[in-house]
Design an enzyme around this catalytic site. Structure first.
Site, mmCIF file in Angstrom:
data_model
loop_
_atom_site.group_PDB
_atom_site.id
_atom_site.type_symbol
_atom_site.label_atom_id
_atom_site.label_comp_id
_atom_site.label_asym_id
_atom_site.label_seq_id
_atom_site.Cartn_x
_atom_site.Cartn_y
_atom_site.Cartn_z
ATOM 1 N N SER A 104 0.856 -1.191 0.000
ATOM 2 C CA SER A 104 0.000 0.000 0.000
ATOM 3 C C SER A 104 0.890 1.239 0.000
ATOM 4 O O SER A 104 2.093 1.150 0.293
ATOM 5 C CB SER A 104 -0.863 -0.014 1.266
ATOM 6 O OG SER A 104 -1.465 1.243 1.493
ATOM 7 N N TYR A 126 -3.674 -0.748 9.994
ATOM 8 C CA TYR A 126 -3.465 -0.930 8.545
ATOM 9 C C TYR A 126 -2.070 -0.437 8.160
ATOM 10 O O TYR A 126 -1.334 -1.124 7.447
ATOM 11 C CB TYR A 126 -4.548 -0.159 7.783
ATOM 12 C CG TYR A 126 -4.540 -0.406 6.284
ATOM 13 C CD1 TYR A 126 -5.109 -1.556 5.742
ATOM 14 C CD2 TYR A 126 -3.954 0.511 5.407
ATOM 15 C CE1 TYR A 126 -5.114 -1.783 4.377
ATOM 16 C CE2 TYR A 126 -3.954 0.287 4.031
ATOM 17 C CZ TYR A 126 -4.538 -0.864 3.525
ATOM 18 O OH TYR A 126 -4.532 -1.090 2.170
HETATM 19 P P1 NAD Z 1 -11.715 -5.235 -1.117
HETATM 20 O O1 NAD Z 1 -12.239 -4.980 0.239
HETATM 21 O O2 NAD Z 1 -12.596 -5.059 -2.297
HETATM 22 O O3 NAD Z 1 -11.078 -6.688 -1.197
HETATM 23 C C1 NAD Z 1 -10.463 -7.326 -0.107
HETATM 24 C C2 NAD Z 1 -10.435 -8.816 -0.370
HETATM 25 O O4 NAD Z 1 -9.877 -9.496 0.763
HETATM 26 C C3 NAD Z 1 -11.843 -9.377 -0.576
HETATM 27 O O5 NAD Z 1 -11.770 -10.334 -1.602
HETATM 28 C C4 NAD Z 1 -12.128 -10.043 0.754
HETATM 29 O O6 NAD Z 1 -13.064 -11.101 0.637
HETATM 30 C C5 NAD Z 1 -10.738 -10.558 1.107
HETATM 31 N N1 NAD Z 1 -10.642 -10.881 2.520
HETATM 32 C C6 NAD Z 1 -10.712 -10.026 3.574
HETATM 33 N N2 NAD Z 1 -10.660 -10.730 4.728
HETATM 34 C C7 NAD Z 1 -10.555 -12.044 4.397
HETATM 35 C C8 NAD Z 1 -10.482 -13.248 5.146
HETATM 36 N N3 NAD Z 1 -10.533 -13.268 6.481
HETATM 37 N N4 NAD Z 1 -10.380 -14.414 4.464
HETATM 38 C C9 NAD Z 1 -10.358 -14.427 3.120
HETATM 39 N N5 NAD Z 1 -10.418 -13.314 2.361
HETATM 40 C C10 NAD Z 1 -10.534 -12.147 2.992
HETATM 41 O O7 NAD Z 1 -10.475 -4.290 -1.245
HETATM 42 P P2 NAD Z 1 -9.326 -4.143 -2.340
HETATM 43 O O8 NAD Z 1 -9.090 -2.698 -2.472
HETATM 44 O O9 NAD Z 1 -9.581 -4.951 -3.561
HETATM 45 O O10 NAD Z 1 -8.110 -4.742 -1.495
HETATM 46 C C11 NAD Z 1 -7.231 -5.729 -1.963
HETATM 47 C C12 NAD Z 1 -5.866 -5.518 -1.370
HETATM 48 O O11 NAD Z 1 -5.329 -4.290 -1.879
HETATM 49 C C13 NAD Z 1 -5.866 -5.353 0.155
HETATM 50 O O12 NAD Z 1 -4.733 -6.016 0.695
HETATM 51 C C14 NAD Z 1 -5.766 -3.866 0.347
HETATM 52 O O13 NAD Z 1 -5.198 -3.518 1.571
HETATM 53 C C15 NAD Z 1 -4.877 -3.494 -0.819
HETATM 54 N N6 NAD Z 1 -4.902 -2.092 -1.224
HETATM 55 C C16 NAD Z 1 -6.014 -1.509 -1.748
HETATM 56 C C17 NAD Z 1 -5.967 -0.168 -2.155
HETATM 57 C C18 NAD Z 1 -7.137 0.520 -2.788
HETATM 58 O O14 NAD Z 1 -7.025 1.715 -3.101
HETATM 59 N N7 NAD Z 1 -8.246 -0.110 -3.021
HETATM 60 C C19 NAD Z 1 -4.795 0.551 -2.000
HETATM 61 C C20 NAD Z 1 -3.692 -0.065 -1.451
HETATM 62 C C21 NAD Z 1 -3.755 -1.390 -1.073
#
Ligand code: NAD
Length: 253
Positions: free
Chosen positions: A145, A158
């Site tokens: 991130s 986080y």
């Molecule tokens: P999201 O909330 O849409 O997806 C998160 C995913 O993690 C989902 O598929 C959810 O089911 C899964 N998950 C959460 N807890 C779980 C568990 N206990 N068991 C199994 N699966 C689980 O969010 P996203 O933005 O797609 O996030 C994906 C990754 O990207 C994360 O690690 C997040 O921190 C990272 N991220 C996102 C952004 C952004 O701008 N969206 C930026 C930086 C990092």
């Protein structure tokens, strides 16, 4: 040997592949030819349909709740039972909890650290044990991130988890590069997913964030796919321990 981004014949494990960035990464890796084990606790129907429509790699769903490390070995075993191999692991599943640091609870601290850091380590360990036992190379891609580089506000666990993940990426790269396992991370900027819905719904935060992104727009999940294919492919064989920002220029600002 020429440069290849082709993932034909490879199998990738993508956690949290039902939505958002995990879904986009799974579809991108399948588009490059890989078979994909979709790992998570929710239905993967949408991702399975997108992969089938692309007509390249196959997909297979593995149910697992990654809030504990209990399922980690089974995830690797089920992948190998399904496809006969496991070459790429994308540690994408992650959660975020928001509150001022003075109010932050132990439960929210532990929940985030467990999914975002502890399970990532032990799933990577199970994957590396499999590769080392089989004497095979592999690729691990951690989804870090901007909070791997910056502090942020109101997300203490986080930020701790994602900063820790950057360090863990470097440590595992140092231990496993010599065994043919590449460990790297992608640091997505601000992408349009569930994770950022609260920010996008807050008009002030939305305007402040948009105003700082040189590219001028929130990332679309499929804008992350190219970095994932690169780090999963032969093209990155000499790349170890990096945290690659895909952020529309945010960190350059
Ligand atoms: P999201 O909330 O849409 O997806 C998160 C995913 O993690 C989902 O598929 C959810 O089911 C899964 N998950 C959460 N807890 C779980 C568990 N206990 N068991 C199994 N699966 C689980 O969010 P996203 O933005 O797609 O996030 C994906 C990754 O990207 C994360 O690690 C997040 O921190 C990272 N991220 C996102 C952004 C952004 O701008 N969206 C930026 C930086 C990092």
């Amino acid at each position: 040997m020429g440069i290849s981004f082709d993932l034909g014949g490879k199998t990738a494990i993508v956690t949290g592949a039902n939505t958002g960035l995990g879904q986009a990464i799974a579809v991108a890796l399948a588009g490059a030819g890989a078979d994909i084990a979709l790992v998570g606790r929710s239905s993967m129907a949408e991702t399975e349909a997108a992969i089938a429509a692309a007509g390249k790699g196959r997909s297979h769903t593995i149910k697992a709740d990654l809030s504990t490390i209990e399922p980690v070995k089974d995830v690797i075993d089920q992948t190998v039972t399904w496809s006969g191999r496991a070459d790429i692991l994308v540690n994408n599943a992650g959660i975020i909890k928001r509150a001022d640091a003075v109010d932050f609870t132990e439960a929210d601290w532990d929940a985030v650290m467990d999914v975002n850091l502890k399970t990532v380590f032990f799933l990577s360990q199970a994957f590396a044990r499999h590769l080392i036992a089989e004497d095979k190379p592999g690729k691990i891609i951690n989804i870090a991130s901007l909070l791997s580089f910056q502090g942020g506000i109101r997300i203490p666990s986080y930020t701790a988890s994602k900063s820790g993940l950057a360090g863990l990426t470097r440590l595992l790269a140092c231990e496993w590069a010599g065994k043919g396992i590449n460990v790297n991370a992608i640091a997505p900027g601000y992408f349009e997913t569930n994770n950022t819905e609260a920010l996008r719904n807050d008009a002030d935060r939305n305007a402040t964030i948009l105003g700082r992104i040189p590219a001028g727009h929130w990332g679309k999940p499929d804008e992350l796919g190219g970095a994932a294919v690169f780090l999963a492919s032969q093209a990155s064989d000499y790349v170890h321990g990096i945290v690659l920002p895909v952020d529309g220029g945010w960190l350059a600002r």
